[in-house]
Motif scaffolding. Structure first.
Motif, PDB file in Angstrom:
ATOM      1  N   MET A   1       0.844  -1.208   0.000  1.00  9.99           N
ATOM      2  CA  MET A   1       0.000   0.000   0.000  1.00  9.99           C
ATOM      3  C   MET A   1       0.871   1.247   0.000  1.00  9.99           C
ATOM      4  O   MET A   1       0.889   2.031  -0.945  1.00  9.99           O
ATOM      5  N   ALA A   2       1.689   1.420   1.049  1.00 11.60           N
ATOM      6  CA  ALA A   2       2.420   2.674   1.177  1.00 11.60           C
ATOM      7  C   ALA A   2       3.872   2.578   0.715  1.00 11.60           C
ATOM      8  O   ALA A   2       4.477   3.583   0.392  1.00 11.60           O
ATOM      9  N   GLY A   3       4.409   1.371   0.639  1.00 16.03           N
ATOM     10  CA  GLY A   3       5.815   1.214   0.284  1.00 16.03           C
ATOM     11  C   GLY A   3       6.697   1.937   1.277  1.00 16.03           C
ATOM     12  O   GLY A   3       6.411   1.945   2.465  1.00 16.03           O
ATOM     13  N   ILE A   8       1.005   9.314   2.293  1.00 20.64           N
ATOM     14  CA  ILE A   8       0.098   8.473   1.516  1.00 20.64           C
ATOM     15  C   ILE A   8      -1.119   9.281   1.045  1.00 20.64           C
ATOM     16  O   ILE A   8      -1.665  10.091   1.798  1.00 20.64           O
ATOM     17  N   ILE A  10      -4.826   8.442  -0.327  1.00 20.34           N
ATOM     18  CA  ILE A  10      -5.678   7.255  -0.279  1.00 20.34           C
ATOM     19  C   ILE A  10      -6.518   7.098  -1.545  1.00 20.34           C
ATOM     20  O   ILE A  10      -6.690   5.998  -2.037  1.00 20.34           O
ATOM     21  N   ALA A  19       0.850  12.191   6.393  1.00 20.62           N
ATOM     22  CA  ALA A  19       2.260  11.917   6.691  1.00 20.62           C
ATOM     23  C   ALA A  19       2.391  10.601   7.431  1.00 20.62           C
ATOM     24  O   ALA A  19       1.679  10.366   8.416  1.00 20.62           O
ATOM     25  N   LEU A  20       3.286   9.717   6.968  1.00 19.19           N
ATOM     26  CA  LEU A  20       3.520   8.435   7.648  1.00 19.19           C
ATOM     27  C   LEU A  20       4.713   8.511   8.588  1.00 19.19           C
ATOM     28  O   LEU A  20       4.965   7.592   9.370  1.00 19.19           O
ATOM     29  N   VAL A  48       3.347  13.106  12.425  1.00 22.66           N
ATOM     30  CA  VAL A  48       2.927  11.834  11.847  1.00 22.66           C
ATOM     31  C   VAL A  48       1.405  11.685  11.973  1.00 22.66           C
ATOM     32  O   VAL A  48       0.821  12.028  12.993  1.00 22.66           O
ATOM     33  N   GLY A  49       0.788  11.233  10.886  1.00 27.19           N
ATOM     34  CA  GLY A  49      -0.665  11.043  10.874  1.00 27.19           C
ATOM     35  C   GLY A  49      -1.443  12.271  10.469  1.00 27.19           C
ATOM     36  O   GLY A  49      -2.645  12.195  10.246  1.00 27.19           O
ATOM     37  N   HIS A  50      -0.767  13.411  10.402  1.00 29.57           N
ATOM     38  CA  HIS A  50      -1.459  14.654  10.026  1.00 29.57           C
ATOM     39  C   HIS A  50      -1.406  14.853   8.512  1.00 29.57           C
ATOM     40  O   HIS A  50      -0.666  14.184   7.798  1.00 29.57           O
ATOM     41  N   LYS A  51      -2.196  15.828   8.038  1.00 33.67           N
ATOM     42  CA  LYS A  51      -2.386  16.006   6.594  1.00 33.67           C
ATOM     43  C   LYS A  51      -1.736  17.293   6.075  1.00 33.67           C
ATOM     44  O   LYS A  51      -1.649  18.286   6.803  1.00 33.67           O
ATOM     45  N   LYS A  65     -10.598  13.595   1.458  1.00 35.05           N
ATOM     46  CA  LYS A  65      -9.780  12.445   1.843  1.00 35.05           C
ATOM     47  C   LYS A  65     -10.656  11.210   1.724  1.00 35.05           C
ATOM     48  O   LYS A  65     -11.865  11.312   1.937  1.00 35.05           O
ATOM     49  N   TYR A  66     -10.109  10.043   1.428  1.00 36.68           N
ATOM     50  CA  TYR A  66     -10.878   8.839   1.127  1.00 36.68           C
ATOM     51  C   TYR A  66     -11.820   9.096  -0.061  1.00 36.68           C
ATOM     52  O   TYR A  66     -12.855   8.449  -0.193  1.00 36.68           O
TER      53      TYR A  66
END
Lengths: 105, 385
Positions: A1-3, A8, A10, A19-20, A48-51, A65-66
């Motif tokens: 999915m993300a490599g 990412i 979606i 952000a991963l 991390v986890g934010h957009k 998103k999605y």
């Protein structure tokens, strides 16, 4: 999915990436937008986890998103800017917003 | 495909074999706890209602307590009342009796005080436990399984890894003929159109949209802002910005199948396949509602980490957040972080979740069970009087 990517996207309709890993302001992040490889310069640090925004979004525009709207911007948002509660609002379940925003029959 | 479960008198099958002590009212909760204390195989419900309730609330409390008694994970039931409550122990016991299981009731006022009630209760559950020990597991088809799905303490990994992995497991169970309950209606706000589109009939689709409209109206009627509760502060810190974003990540856990039915809180599904139960987003309210509806097992996804367990059912905890897994290893059963590292597909992770579910159904203990985590909370609608 993300490599091994640092962020990412979606759905191809999205105008934000997640952000991963923690990302620093001023850094360039490689993302793939609708099959095109692009580098986005971050205007703010992204936890991390934010957009962050993949493109400019006018004030009042939908954040996607999605592949679906997740809220509307309260200020113009630039490409590479952190997108969170400081510049996005939801109109759902709130008394001060008219029914027409909620889709209540 | 089968799991190893316990066959009940009227045909249903459980994954656990508990003796359950139900306080019909908050006043007898202490006695119920004391009866089960240090007794292996016996559990009680931390019920705080059962008196001064009217109308829908009284019915909901009764339905939930009775639903726990009839849940196939329960072998036999002792209901403990005080004696003057408006939900009498006898009424609860009589409603459980058609399940064909042994059910007894005692009242503190009638027995003559707490100490005598505890002694009498312990005598009764010792007999029940002896009978329970004589029952053995046998192969049960997966089509008899009802899975409760839940997410709590969500962060950005929930919508990217743990909920899609659970969704894949939900699809596998439905393909095996089983049933999957999706709940937490408030956490469908912003994603309701996607679920409504998958409904078996237009009427069921409309029910989904009407439920969301009802919850939004209720939120507005309080004069408060739903954002004060949802997304929760931990969700916001974890990168979730709005209720819509949370919901869109949330609905992945129900998989991709047709929505067969929408049912009220604590009611049993009347169809197999994907079911929506109307519950709040409150973690324990919804878990309790699904167990009252007959679910034998739950899979609970988390990003930030949560300790939740059920008195009568195994709750398998999964996370897509590798750091949370390392920090809360005593609470979390499975780590599906490899999806985010690009090392595993959602379907592969879904198979792992599915296999874990079958193993747990057949007797493997979850972390929440090892910790003795037994959360219970009934969704309350109105005022107590």
């Amino acid at each position: 999915m993300a490599g091994k990517s640092k962020a990412i996207i979606i759905n191809e309709r999205d105008n934000v990436a997640t952000a991963l890993v923690p990302l620093e302001a001023g850094s360039l992040v490689s993302v793939e937008i609708q099959g095109r490889k692009e580098k986005i310069k971050l205007l703010s640090s992204i936890p991390v986890g934010h957009k962050f925004a993949l493109q400019e979004v006018a004030q009042g525009g939908n954040v996607i998103k999605y592949g679906e709207p997740i809220g509307q911007t309260t200020a113009p948002v630039r490409r590479g800017e952190h997108v969170h509660i400081h510049n996005v609002v939801s109109h759902r379940g709130r008394k001060e917003v008219g029914d027409e925003f909620r889709g209540i029959p | 495909m089968n799991f190893e479960g316990y066959r009940r008198p009227k045909g249903k099958a459980g994954v656990r074999n508990h003796v359950l002590v139900i306080p019909s009212v908050v006043c007898s909760q202490g006695a119920a706890e004391a009866i089960t204390r240090n007794v292996k195989g016996a559990v009680y419900l931390a019920n705080v209602f059962g008196c001064a309730q009217v109308g829908e609330d009284r019915e909901q409390t009764k339905r939930t307590l009775v639903g726990f008694g009839t849940n196939p994970n329960v072998f036999a039931i002792l209901v403990v009342g005080n004696g003057c409550e408006n939900l009498p122990a006898k009424e609860v016991a009589e409603a459980i009796a058609p399940s064909g299981k042994r059910v007894e009731f005692i009242e503190i006022q009638e027995v003559g005080g707490t100490k005598k009630t505890i002694a009498k209760g312990k005598r009764i559950i010792r007999e029940m436990l002896a009978d329970a020990a004589a029952l053995h597991r046998e192969p049960i088809p997966l089509s008899e399984m009802i899975l409760a799905t839940e997410c709590g303490g969500s962060d950005y990994t929930s919508g990217l890894a743990s909920n899609p992995a659970l969704g894949a497991a939900s699809d596998y169970l439905i393909e095996a003929g089983g049933t999957v309950i999706l709940s937490e209606t408030t956490e469908l706000i912003g994603a309701e159109h996607l679920l409504a589109r998958r409904a078996r009939t237009p009427e069921i689709g409309k029910k989904v949209l009407d439920l969301i409209a009802w919850w939004e109206r209720e939120a507005i009627a309080t004069g408060q802002d739903i954002r004060g509760a949802n997304p929760a502060p931990g969700n916001l810190a974890g990168g979730i910005t709005t209720i819509e974003e949370k919901s869109l990540g949330c609905i992945y856990k129900g998989g991709t199948k047709t929505l067969e039915e929408v049912i009220p809180y604590g009611f049993p599904p009347t169809r197999k396949g994907l079911i929506l139960m109307n519950t709040p987003g409150h973690d324990i309210d919804q878990l309790t509602g699904m167990m009252a509806g007959g679910a034998q097992i739950a899979v609970f996804t988390t990003g930030r980490g949560t300790p939740t367990g059920s008195p009568i059912a195994p709750v398998i905890k999964i996370t897509g957040n590798g750091e949370t897994y390392r920090k809360m290893k005593d609470n979390i059963d499975l780590n599906v972080n490899r999806i985010l590292e690009g090392k595993e597909s959602v379907k592969e992770a879904g198979k792992t979740v599915f296999n874990e579910m079958v193993a747990v159904a057949s007797g493997k203990l979850t972390k929440a069970e090892k910790l003795g985590q037994r959360d219970f909370c009934i969704f309350k609608i109105g005022l107590n009087f």
